[in-house]
Structure formats: C-alpha cells, structure tokens
Motif scaffolding. Structure first.
Motif, PDB file in Angstrom:
ATOM      1  N   ASN A  29       1.056  -0.956  -0.328  1.00 42.74           N
ATOM      2  CA  ASN A  29       0.039   0.222  -0.237  1.00 42.74           C
ATOM      3  C   ASN A  29       0.762   1.466  -0.027  1.00 42.74           C
ATOM      4  O   ASN A  29       1.106   1.440   1.478  1.00 42.74           O
ATOM      5  N   PRO A  30       1.351   1.262  -1.520  1.00 44.31           N
ATOM      6  CA  PRO A  30       2.662   2.765  -1.057  1.00 44.31           C
ATOM      7  C   PRO A  30       1.873   3.870  -0.818  1.00 44.31           C
ATOM      8  O   PRO A  30       2.504   5.029  -0.296  1.00 44.31           O
ATOM      9  N   GLY A  31       0.734   4.437  -0.276  1.00 48.55           N
ATOM     10  CA  GLY A  31       0.287   5.594   0.426  1.00 48.55           C
ATOM     11  C   GLY A  31      -0.085   5.334   1.717  1.00 48.55           C
ATOM     12  O   GLY A  31       0.416   6.997   2.353  1.00 48.55           O
ATOM     13  N   GLU A  32       0.422   4.113   2.268  1.00 49.80           N
ATOM     14  CA  GLU A  32      -0.194   4.120   3.964  1.00 49.80           C
ATOM     15  C   GLU A  32       1.388   4.622   4.185  1.00 49.80           C
ATOM     16  O   GLU A  32       2.833   4.081   4.026  1.00 49.80           O
ATOM     17  N   ILE A  33       1.311   5.175   5.985  1.00 50.44           N
ATOM     18  CA  ILE A  33       2.241   5.876   6.574  1.00 50.44           C
ATOM     19  C   ILE A  33       2.228   4.682   7.786  1.00 50.44           C
ATOM     20  O   ILE A  33       1.398   4.923   8.106  1.00 50.44           O
ATOM     21  N   VAL A  48       7.425   4.271   5.677  1.00 52.34           N
ATOM     22  CA  VAL A  48       7.292   4.714   4.464  1.00 52.34           C
ATOM     23  C   VAL A  48       7.447   3.929   2.810  1.00 52.34           C
ATOM     24  O   VAL A  48       8.813   3.075   2.948  1.00 52.34           O
ATOM     25  N   SER A  49       6.821   3.164   1.780  1.00 59.33           N
ATOM     26  CA  SER A  49       7.638   2.061   0.541  1.00 59.33           C
ATOM     27  C   SER A  49       8.104   3.633  -0.179  1.00 59.33           C
ATOM     28  O   SER A  49       8.216   4.915   0.532  1.00 59.33           O
ATOM     29  N   MET A  50       9.589   2.959  -0.801  1.00 56.74           N
ATOM     30  CA  MET A  50       9.815   3.830  -1.868  1.00 56.74           C
ATOM     31  C   MET A  50       9.401   4.770  -2.097  1.00 56.74           C
ATOM     32  O   MET A  50       9.439   5.217  -2.870  1.00 56.74           O
ATOM     33  N   VAL A  53       8.113   7.820  -1.777  1.00 60.57           N
ATOM     34  CA  VAL A  53       8.933   8.708  -1.466  1.00 60.57           C
ATOM     35  C   VAL A  53       9.621   9.340  -2.217  1.00 60.57           C
ATOM     36  O   VAL A  53       9.359  11.304  -2.391  1.00 60.57           O
ATOM     37  N   ARG A  54       9.637   8.863  -3.580  1.00 65.68           N
ATOM     38  CA  ARG A  54      10.150   9.022  -4.575  1.00 65.68           C
ATOM     39  C   ARG A  54       8.807  10.143  -5.980  1.00 65.68           C
ATOM     40  O   ARG A  54       9.146  10.961  -5.758  1.00 65.68           O
ATOM     41  N   ALA A  61       9.273  18.189  -6.230  1.00 64.02           N
ATOM     42  CA  ALA A  61       9.997  19.225  -7.341  1.00 64.02           C
ATOM     43  C   ALA A  61       8.864  20.305  -7.849  1.00 64.02           C
ATOM     44  O   ALA A  61       9.028  21.565  -9.181  1.00 64.02           O
ATOM     45  N   GLU A  62       8.086  19.548  -7.938  1.00 67.34           N
ATOM     46  CA  GLU A  62       6.992  19.785  -9.529  1.00 67.34           C
ATOM     47  C   GLU A  62       6.246  21.273  -8.713  1.00 67.34           C
ATOM     48  O   GLU A  62       6.335  22.717  -9.347  1.00 67.34           O
ATOM     49  N   LEU A  63       5.614  21.668  -7.273  1.00 68.38           N
ATOM     50  CA  LEU A  63       5.525  22.617  -6.374  1.00 68.38           C
ATOM     51  C   LEU A  63       6.854  23.904  -6.467  1.00 68.38           C
ATOM     52  O   LEU A  63       6.320  24.625  -6.663  1.00 68.38           O
TER      53      LEU A  63
END
Length: 105
Positions: A29-33, A48-50, A53-54, A61-63
């Motif tokens: 679940n990549p969005g799970e913390i 969290v998953s990498m 993080v990525r 970077a976009e912001l």
C-alpha cells in the motif's frame, strides 16, 4: 487512521515484533504510513514505501518549479545603522510603538 494514509501510531516494541508484517503492508500500500513511536525519542518515525518517498519528492520538485525562485530580501537595501538598532526598530513596529532609529543614531 490519524492522517491521510497513516494508521494509528505503533510503539517501537510492537513494531519490532511485527516488522515483517508492517514492511509488507507498506510495500503493498504505497500511500500508507506506518508511524512508530519510541518513549526515548522526541519524534516519531514513519515506515513508508520508496514509491511513496519518490512520489513525494517528485511532487515537491513540481511545486518548487511552479513557485519559481525564492524571495530574497538580502542585499535589497543598505543602511549605516547597526543590526541591533534595526532589530529594535522592527520589534517596536511589531509592538505598535514608534521606532527610535533615526539617521545618525
């Protein structure tokens, strides 16, 4: 859950015992913390998953690109007054008093 994608905090001793399960949970679940607390630490840590993080790094970077260069006041003006006088004048302005910095003081 207490934040977007965050489960209730888990004490370190419990997280250590459940580490394989928690790692698989974060990976699936990549969005799970997974928040881990420790009584001897002033801050909590997050598992969290990498991929998460990525994704956060990419979004940051976009912001930053959308915002453009940061505002810089440094070098925008010069004065003969010592920094302490200017700090006192700014404090007076914030407190609603008239600043006492005058030319030659």
């Amino acid at each position: 859950m207490n934040a977007v994608g965050a489960m209730e905090p888990i004490p370190f001793s419990e997280a250590r015992a459940r580490l394989p399960e928690l790692v698989h949970r974060a990976a699936r679940n990549p969005g799970e913390i997974v928040i881990i607390t420790h009584r001897d630490l002033a801050v909590d840590v997050a598992l969290v998953s990498m991929a998460y993080v990525r994704g956060m790094e990419d979004r940051l970077a976009e912001l930053r690109e959308q915002l453009g260069p940061p505002f810089r006041l440094e070098g925008a003006f010069s004065t003969d007054h010592p920094a302490d006088d200017l700090d006192a004048a700014l404090a007076a302005l914030f407190e609603g008093r008239s600043p006492s910095v005058a030319p030659g003081n």
